[in-house]
Design a protein around this motif. Structure first.
Motif, PDB file in Angstrom:
ATOM      1  N   ARG A 104      -1.263   7.223 107.329  1.00 57.49           N
ATOM      2  CA  ARG A 104      -2.385   6.821 108.181  1.00 57.49           C
ATOM      3  C   ARG A 104      -2.106   5.506 108.904  1.00 57.49           C
ATOM      4  NH1 ARG A 104      -4.598   9.343 103.687  1.00 57.49           N
ATOM      5  NH2 ARG A 104      -6.236  10.877 104.142  1.00 57.49           N
ATOM      6  N   SER A 105      -0.882   5.026 108.840  1.00 58.33           N
ATOM      7  CA  SER A 105      -0.548   3.723 109.394  1.00 58.33           C
ATOM      8  C   SER A 105      -0.112   3.826 110.856  1.00 58.33           C
ATOM      9  CB  SER A 105       0.582   3.093 108.558  1.00 58.33           C
ATOM     10  OG  SER A 105       1.013   1.884 109.126  1.00 58.33           O
ATOM     11  N   ALA A 106      -0.920   3.250 111.755  1.00 54.60           N
ATOM     12  CA  ALA A 106      -0.580   3.268 113.187  1.00 54.60           C
ATOM     13  C   ALA A 106       0.720   2.531 113.486  1.00 54.60           C
ATOM     14  CB  ALA A 106      -1.729   2.684 114.004  1.00 54.60           C
ATOM     15  N   PRO A 107       0.985   1.328 112.902  1.00 58.76           N
ATOM     16  CA  PRO A 107       2.261   0.656 113.180  1.00 58.76           C
ATOM     17  C   PRO A 107       3.475   1.486 112.769  1.00 58.76           C
ATOM     18  CG  PRO A 107       0.711  -0.906 112.226  1.00 58.76           C
ATOM     19  CD  PRO A 107       0.077   0.452 112.111  1.00 58.76           C
TER      20      PRO A 107
ATOM     21  N   GLN B 165       2.287  -4.580 105.994  1.00 58.13           N
ATOM     22  CA  GLN B 165       1.062  -3.801 105.950  1.00 58.13           C
ATOM     23  C   GLN B 165       0.416  -3.888 104.576  1.00 58.13           C
ATOM     24  OE1 GLN B 165      -0.089  -2.140 109.022  1.00 58.13           O
ATOM     25  NE2 GLN B 165       1.366  -3.791 109.465  1.00 58.13           N
TER      26      GLN B 165
ATOM     27  N   TRP C 177       3.589   4.876 112.721  1.00 57.57           N
ATOM     28  CA  TRP C 177       3.733   6.018 113.618  1.00 57.57           C
ATOM     29  C   TRP C 177       4.278   5.618 114.993  1.00 57.57           C
ATOM     30  CZ3 TRP C 177       4.391  10.794 112.534  1.00 57.57           C
ATOM     31  CH2 TRP C 177       3.830  11.345 111.370  1.00 57.57           C
ATOM     32  N   VAL C 178       3.866   4.461 115.513  1.00 59.01           N
ATOM     33  CA  VAL C 178       4.434   4.056 116.807  1.00 59.01           C
ATOM     34  C   VAL C 178       5.886   3.611 116.637  1.00 59.01           C
ATOM     35  CG1 VAL C 178       2.257   3.471 117.914  1.00 59.01           C
ATOM     36  CG2 VAL C 178       3.478   1.712 116.622  1.00 59.01           C
TER      37      VAL C 178
ATOM     38  N   TRP D 158       0.777  -0.694 120.004  1.00 61.90           N
ATOM     39  CA  TRP D 158       0.356  -0.611 118.610  1.00 61.90           C
ATOM     40  C   TRP D 158       1.397  -1.088 117.591  1.00 61.90           C
ATOM     41  CZ3 TRP D 158      -1.255   3.858 121.614  1.00 61.90           C
ATOM     42  CH2 TRP D 158      -2.638   3.906 121.813  1.00 61.90           C
TER      43      TRP D 158
ATOM     44  N   SER E 280       3.834  -3.545 115.247  1.00 64.24           N
ATOM     45  CA  SER E 280       3.517  -4.736 114.452  1.00 64.24           C
ATOM     46  C   SER E 280       4.765  -5.257 113.761  1.00 64.24           C
ATOM     47  CB  SER E 280       2.454  -4.399 113.399  1.00 64.24           C
ATOM     48  OG  SER E 280       2.217  -5.505 112.542  1.00 64.24           O
TER      49      SER E 280
ATOM     50  N   THR F  60       7.761   6.143 125.190  1.00 67.89           N
ATOM     51  CA  THR F  60       7.651   5.705 123.797  1.00 67.89           C
ATOM     52  C   THR F  60       7.642   4.181 123.692  1.00 67.89           C
ATOM     53  OG1 THR F  60      10.062   5.916 123.551  1.00 67.89           O
ATOM     54  CG2 THR F  60       8.706   7.790 122.863  1.00 67.89           C
TER      55      THR F  60
ATOM     56  N   LEU G 169       4.026   2.886 124.239  1.00 69.30           N
ATOM     57  CA  LEU G 169       3.172   3.091 123.063  1.00 69.30           C
ATOM     58  C   LEU G 169       3.479   2.078 121.966  1.00 69.30           C
ATOM     59  CD1 LEU G 169       3.244   6.996 122.900  1.00 69.30           C
ATOM     60  CD2 LEU G 169       1.370   5.540 123.691  1.00 69.30           C
ATOM     61  N   TYR G 170       4.760   1.780 121.761  1.00 73.59           N
ATOM     62  CA  TYR G 170       5.125   0.798 120.731  1.00 73.59           C
ATOM     63  C   TYR G 170       4.597  -0.582 121.080  1.00 73.59           C
ATOM     64  CZ  TYR G 170       7.833  -2.094 117.548  1.00 73.59           C
ATOM     65  OH  TYR G 170       8.196  -3.009 116.591  1.00 73.59           O
TER      66      TYR G 170
END
Length: 515
Positions: free
Chosen positions: A276-279, A472, A281-282, A466, A468, A459, A462-463
């Motif tokens: 569920r981690s956006a950082p 985390q 996935w990007v 989002w 980081s 890509t 997008l990085y």
């Protein structure tokens, strides 16, 4: 060398900081792995039959100045020295060039988990030993099964190399302090460029003047076996398990490395938070973009130089190596400057990762497109490809090591997750380019390069939104706690209550066990 001799040698090595020994051996590891990975891109040009070009179409094909007789290029099964040539079309060649990545993708995540459980040393060492032995056996597999045999042995090679990147990311998380990570990342993962330089160049020398293509696989596979022997003796998974490290260096690393694997036993991988981690996935998307461009270059650039620009095999080896020399040199320049800026606090770790992701994605994309419009101008095309790969050197200061920033404790698993998904690009791109360039015309290759441009730039955007550089919360729940609104249960293993419950009778004050 006798056991006493080895001990004397190791005692001398002890005066060298052991993290640098690991870095140098890691450099050779990645160099060996990439020579074995890319050597097929050169040898396949000598393993297949070629159709003689009867017409030069201005603007679409380049003139062949090599003066090869038509009898040597007829579309029939020929021999190269004492070896058979095979009638494999462009799509089949693309399928064979992608075979490595089928195995590579399969073992990435298991490799990361194995590294976290058993340590990075043997995960890297045994993985590359499998690849080395399979490389040595490649000529036998081809003679036995043709295209099927080659595909199978390349899948096995990929399975051996799959765990290497996540295991090295974990090793870096255990051995490299945060302020040194860009430098060590460039040192170790920059070894890939040594492989990309030596692989095509040495292959070109071995194949020139009628050289037997089997020698390419024997040489690179044999070097891999020799590397494994030194790795087994010199390198260890953590500073605390290293028998020859100095007390000064061990204490320094304990104080400056936050990865919990050095201080306490890790909890199981928190997959429900990780997914569920956006950082994360990007980071996956950024790696997909980079690998799409990078694998296109390492897999298909030799074919472009040979089949489109009409370089001979020796020239193809040299021209294919030059871009990676530039990438290797620039990777150290970018890494040193990135670490310098972070130490001076000119920008944060996260901002540094975004800057160098842009440098290694969008800037190369522009040069690749310019190269596709250079036509048959060999000098201009090669110069633009060199510039493109030079800027890709920023990858080792950004996407390649970002998993260590966001999850130093679970760096092996996260790196496996990122690189495993990104490596699917290696399956898609060779086959796609084989489909897009059936006649090997400049126009067809331009479409292929525009595809690379779109993926790299998209890509990257997008990085930058989002991405980081911060650890985390799910990487260390004890330190960061749960985020507000977390509704998916605890991540840590609950410690069972092993104490006996005491029951007091109603009219008796003596304790009674409930057993």
């Amino acid at each position: 060398m006798t056991l006493i001799g080895w001990r004397l040698f190791l005692n001398r090595v002890m005066i060298i900081p052991q993290r640098y020994v690991l870095g140098v051996m890691g450099l050779f590891a990645l160099a060996n792995s990439f020579t074995m990975r890319v050597c097929l891109s050169m040898t396949i040009t000598q393993m297949v039959t070629h159709t003689a070009s009867t017409e030069h179409i201005i603007g679409e094909t380049c003139p062949d100045t090599s003066n090869i007789s038509s009898s040597e290029t007829s579309n029939v099964t020929l021999t190269y020295g004492s070896r058979q040539r095979y009638d494999w079309d462009e799509a089949t060649q693309g399928f064979l060039l992608s075979a490595f990545y089928y195995g590579y993708v399969l073992t990435h995540l298991p490799g990361g988990l194995l590294a976290e459980k058993f340590g990075g040393k043997w995960t890297v060492g045994l993985g590359l030993l499998v690849t080395s032995v399979a490389t040595i056996l490649t000529p036998w597999a081809v003679s036995l099964g043709g295209a099927i045999g080659l595909f199978t042995i390349r899948v096995i090679e990929g399975m051996g190399e799959g765990p290497v990147t996540p295991a090295f990311v974990l090793l870096l998380a255990r051995w490299a302090p945060p302020a040194e990570r860009s430098r060590f990342g460039a040192m170790i993962f920059g070894g890939a460029q040594i492989g990309n330089i030596c692989g095509p160049y040495i292959s070109g020398l071995l194949l020139a003047d009628g050289g037997d293509w089997v020698n390419v696989f024997y040489v690179f596979g044999g070097l891999g076996v020799i590397w494994f022997m030194f790795w087994s003796l010199l390198c260890y998974s953590t500073p605390t398990s290293h028998p020859y490290i100095s007390d000064k260096e061990r204490d320094y690393l304990k104080q400056n490395i936050v990865a919990s694997g050095l201080h306490k036993k890790l909890d199981p991988v928190p997959f429900k938070a990780l997914l569920r981690s956006a950082p994360l996935w990007v980071l996956v998307l950024a790696a997909v973009g980079h690998d799409w461009g990078y694998f296109t270059m390492i897999t298909d650039l030799p074919k472009y130089f040979s089949d489109v620009l009409k370089f001979n095999i020796k020239e193809t080896g040299l021209m294919s190596a030059l871009p990676y020399i530039a990438m290797y040199v620039c990777s150290f320049i970018f890494a040193s400057f990135c670490d310098f800026c972070i130490r001076r606090k000119w920008h944060s770790i996260g901002m540094g990762r975004k800057i160098y992701t842009t440098v290694s994605s969008s800037v190369p994309a522009v040069f690749i497109i310019l190269a596709s419009y250079s036509g048959c101008n060999r000098v201009e095309a090669v110069a633009l490809f060199i510039a493109s790969m030079a800027f890709m050197g920023g990858f080792y200061s950004s996407v390649k090591i970002n998993a260590m920033d966001i999850a130093p404790n679970y760096a092996g698993t996260c790196s496996a997750f990122v690189n495993g998904i990104a490596a699917i690009s290696g399956i898609i791109t060779p086959y796609l380019i084989g489909l897009l360039t059936p006649e090997q015309t400049i126009g067809q290759w331009r479409v292929a390069f525009w595809t690379v441009f779109a993926v790299l730039v998209g890509t990257n955007v997008l990085y930058n939104i989002w991405g980081s550089g911060d650890q985390q919360w799910w990487d260390d729940v004890d330190k960061h706690g749960y985020p507000k609104g977390w509704k998916h249960g605890p991540l840590k293993k609950r410690t069972p209550n092993t104490e006996k419950k005491i029951v007091y009778p109603k009219h008796d004050h003596s304790p009674v066990s409930n057993d």
